[in-house]
Motif scaffolding. Structure first.
Motif, short mmCIF file in Angstrom:
data_model
loop_
_atom_site.label_atom_id
_atom_site.label_comp_id
_atom_site.label_asym_id
_atom_site.label_seq_id
_atom_site.Cartn_x
_atom_site.Cartn_y
_atom_site.Cartn_z
N ALA A 154 0.72 -1.18 -0.01
CA ALA A 154 -0.06 -0.10 0.01
C ALA A 154 0.89 1.44 -0.02
CB ALA A 154 -0.99 -0.05 1.42
N PHE A 155 1.96 1.24 0.80
CA PHE A 155 2.62 2.50 0.98
C PHE A 155 3.58 2.62 -0.39
CE2 PHE A 155 1.59 2.27 5.26
CZ PHE A 155 1.78 3.69 5.41
N GLU A 156 4.09 1.55 -0.96
CA GLU A 156 4.90 1.58 -2.13
C GLU A 156 4.05 2.05 -3.28
OE1 GLU A 156 8.04 1.23 -3.59
OE2 GLU A 156 8.35 1.58 -1.48
N ALA A 162 2.16 9.09 -6.43
CA ALA A 162 2.37 10.39 -5.66
C ALA A 162 0.89 10.47 -4.74
CB ALA A 162 2.32 11.49 -6.86
N ARG A 163 0.39 9.64 -3.98
CA ARG A 163 -0.57 9.57 -3.17
C ARG A 163 -0.15 10.14 -1.74
NH1 ARG A 163 -5.93 8.16 -4.72
NH2 ARG A 163 -5.86 7.62 -6.82
N ARG A 164 -0.83 10.86 -1.03
CA ARG A 164 -0.39 11.43 -0.01
C ARG A 164 -0.76 10.79 1.48
NH1 ARG A 164 -2.00 16.27 -2.54
NH2 ARG A 164 -3.67 16.52 -1.26
N ARG A 165 -1.81 9.96 1.48
CA ARG A 165 -2.08 9.29 2.64
C ARG A 165 -2.43 7.83 2.61
NH1 ARG A 165 -7.03 9.92 6.20
NH2 ARG A 165 -8.15 10.92 4.45
N VAL A 166 -2.10 7.11 3.56
CA VAL A 166 -2.70 5.49 3.60
C VAL A 166 -3.48 5.42 4.98
CG1 VAL A 166 -1.99 3.16 3.47
CG2 VAL A 166 -0.48 4.96 2.22
N PRO A 194 8.20 8.43 5.78
CA PRO A 194 7.50 9.70 6.39
C PRO A 194 6.91 10.63 5.65
CG PRO A 194 10.08 9.60 6.03
CD PRO A 194 9.49 7.91 5.60
N ALA A 195 7.22 10.47 4.18
CA ALA A 195 6.62 11.70 3.45
C ALA A 195 5.05 11.20 3.17
CB ALA A 195 7.32 11.54 2.35
N ILE A 196 4.54 10.08 3.48
CA ILE A 196 3.14 9.73 3.29
C ILE A 196 2.35 9.94 4.87
CG2 ILE A 196 1.49 8.12 2.53
CD1 ILE A 196 4.13 7.16 0.73
N SER A 197 1.23 10.48 4.93
CA SER A 197 0.70 10.46 6.13
C SER A 197 -0.15 9.01 6.41
CB SER A 197 -0.40 11.38 6.48
OG SER A 197 -0.44 12.26 5.12
N ALA A 198 0.05 8.60 7.63
CA ALA A 198 -0.65 7.24 7.86
C ALA A 198 -1.84 7.48 9.04
CB ALA A 198 0.48 6.30 8.20
N ASP A 199 -2.86 6.88 8.76
CA ASP A 199 -3.74 6.89 10.03
C ASP A 199 -4.51 5.42 9.95
OD1 ASP A 199 -5.32 7.46 7.82
OD2 ASP A 199 -6.04 9.38 8.54
N ASP A 200 -5.65 5.45 10.83
CA ASP A 200 -6.23 4.26 10.68
C ASP A 200 -7.71 4.54 11.10
OD1 ASP A 200 -4.63 4.27 13.74
OD2 ASP A 200 -6.66 3.11 13.91
N CYS A 201 -8.59 3.77 10.88
CA CYS A 201 -10.10 3.75 11.02
C CYS A 201 -10.90 2.54 11.46
CB CYS A 201 -10.59 4.32 9.94
SG CYS A 201 -12.18 5.03 10.10
N ILE A 202 -11.56 2.33 12.30
CA ILE A 202 -12.26 1.24 12.53
C ILE A 202 -13.24 0.92 11.43
CG2 ILE A 202 -13.77 0.15 14.35
CD1 ILE A 202 -12.22 1.47 16.49
#
Ligand code: NAI
Length: 333
Positions: A154-156, A162-166, A194-202
């Motif tokens: 997913a990050f690759e 050039a996507r900004r968030r996973v 570090p250049a891609i923001s990462a967050d999570d969601c239930i």
């Protein structure tokens, strides 16, 4: 030399939408050599293996396949051929873009999100048994290996496009071990980007947020079952199953397909919409480095839809063959 591609016509509407895609892609000038191999219900009816080893060998040899939908008997019969194919070829990543297509009636405009689904384990491990009569167990298998590699995929993908968030989608509040492992692995891999923001969601909240505001997501990554369900939800955001495609990708091979099934209710009636499989064909051409042909096909498809030529599922009256010829005509214009 032309790139060899395995073509699996599949069941139900599969053969007719495969014919349509081959017709359009060839008219667009793709440099492909199709090798047709059969799988599915018709083979099963004759007592043969519905997923013959010769087919798997052909995909291993060509490394790329375009697959029509395969019927899976419900609650009985042979196990899902799609699941077997993904496991046997180690197609561990399922990439399902949900992008608005011009001219397709849908609830939202300009949606552009990518669902990355882990394809080999979770509740799809197929390990089920009856403990005592009336009690069954179905095991959800999660491994650190598979969680790390799907997060890395997913990050690759985000980095290369050039996507900004996973966003990781999970249920780690309830399945603290299984989904907890998935989330830990996601966070570990996120640290490498570090250049891609990462967050999570239930997962339940993610379903609601996707429906309220699909523009709030970019790349979403999740285990098998959540990915199955949410990718159909995302297909619904951009016009439905008739227009969305997916790629099953592994270290060696890639299998491209429509997200929808074999649609037995309309099989043999020249009503099927070939758009989803055509979108899979566009992904396949991109994958093979034939990006210019892919863009030509995509533009012709978009023009066809914008000019109001649509199949019945999209509110139009064009048959499969009429729609196909309309796309071909716009390639040549
Ligand atoms: P389905 O996706 O085949 O059909 C659901 C509804 O959407 C039906 O009303 C159908 O007519 C319509 N539809 C689907 N694709 C369409 C298209 N291209 N053009 C116009 N209308 C379309 O789902 P269903 O009926 O639940 O499954 C049928 C079979 O397909 C089952 O055996 C299922 O296991 C299998 N399946 C296979 C998949 C695959 O090979 N990747 C994916 C999903 C289901």
């Amino acid at each position: 030399m032309s790139q060899r591609v395995v073509l699996i016509p599949g069941d139900g509407i599969g053969p007719s939408i495969c014919d349509a895609v081959v017709r359009i892609v060839e008219a667009a000038g793709a440099d492909l050599q199709w090798e047709t191999h059969h799988a599915g219900a018709r083979l099963a009816e004759t007592g043969a293996d519905p997923l013959p080893p010769t087919l798997l060998d052909a995909i291993r040899s060509c490394r790329v396949a375009l697959k029509g939908p395969l019927t899976t008997p419900v609650g009985k019969g042979y196990s899902s051929l799609n699941v077997r194919l993904r496991k046997q070829l180690d197609l561990y990543a399922n990439l399902r873009p949900a992008r608005s297509l011009p001219g397709v009636p849908s609830r939202y405009q300009e949606v552009d999100l990518i669902v990355v689904r882990e394809n080999t384990e979770g509740l799809y491990s197929g390990i089920e048994h009856e403990v005592v009569p009336g009690v069954v167990e179905s095991l959800k298998i999660m491994t650190r290996h598979a969680c790390l590699r799907i997060a890395r995929f997913a990050f690759e993908h985000a980095r290369r496009h050039a996507r900004r968030r996973v966003t990781a989608v999970h249920k780690a509040n309830i399945m603290k071990l299984a989904d907890g492992l998935f989330l830990d692995c996601f966070r570990e891999v996120a640290g490498e980007y570090p250049a891609i923001s990462a967050d999570d969601c239930i997962v339940d909240a993610a379903a609601m947020k996707l429906v309220l505001d699909p523009h709030g997501f970019d790349v979403v990554v999740m285990e098998n079952l959540y990915g199955d369900i949410l990718s159909d939800l995302c297909a619904g955001l951009v016009g439905g199953l008739g227009v969305t495609a997916g790629a099953n990708l592994g270290p060696e091979c890639a299998v491209f397909e429509a997200v929808h099934g074999s649609a037995p209710d309309i099989a043999g009636r020249n009503l099927a919409n070939p758009t989803a499989l055509l979108q899979a064909g566009v992904m396949l051409l991109d994958h093979l480095g034939q990006g210019a042909v892919a863009a030509r096909v995509h533009q012709a498809l978009a023009r066809t839809l914008v000019e109001g030529v649509r199949t019945r599922d999209l509110g139009g009256s064009a048959s499969t063959t009429e729609f196909t010829e309309a796309v071909v005509a716009r390639l040549e214009a």
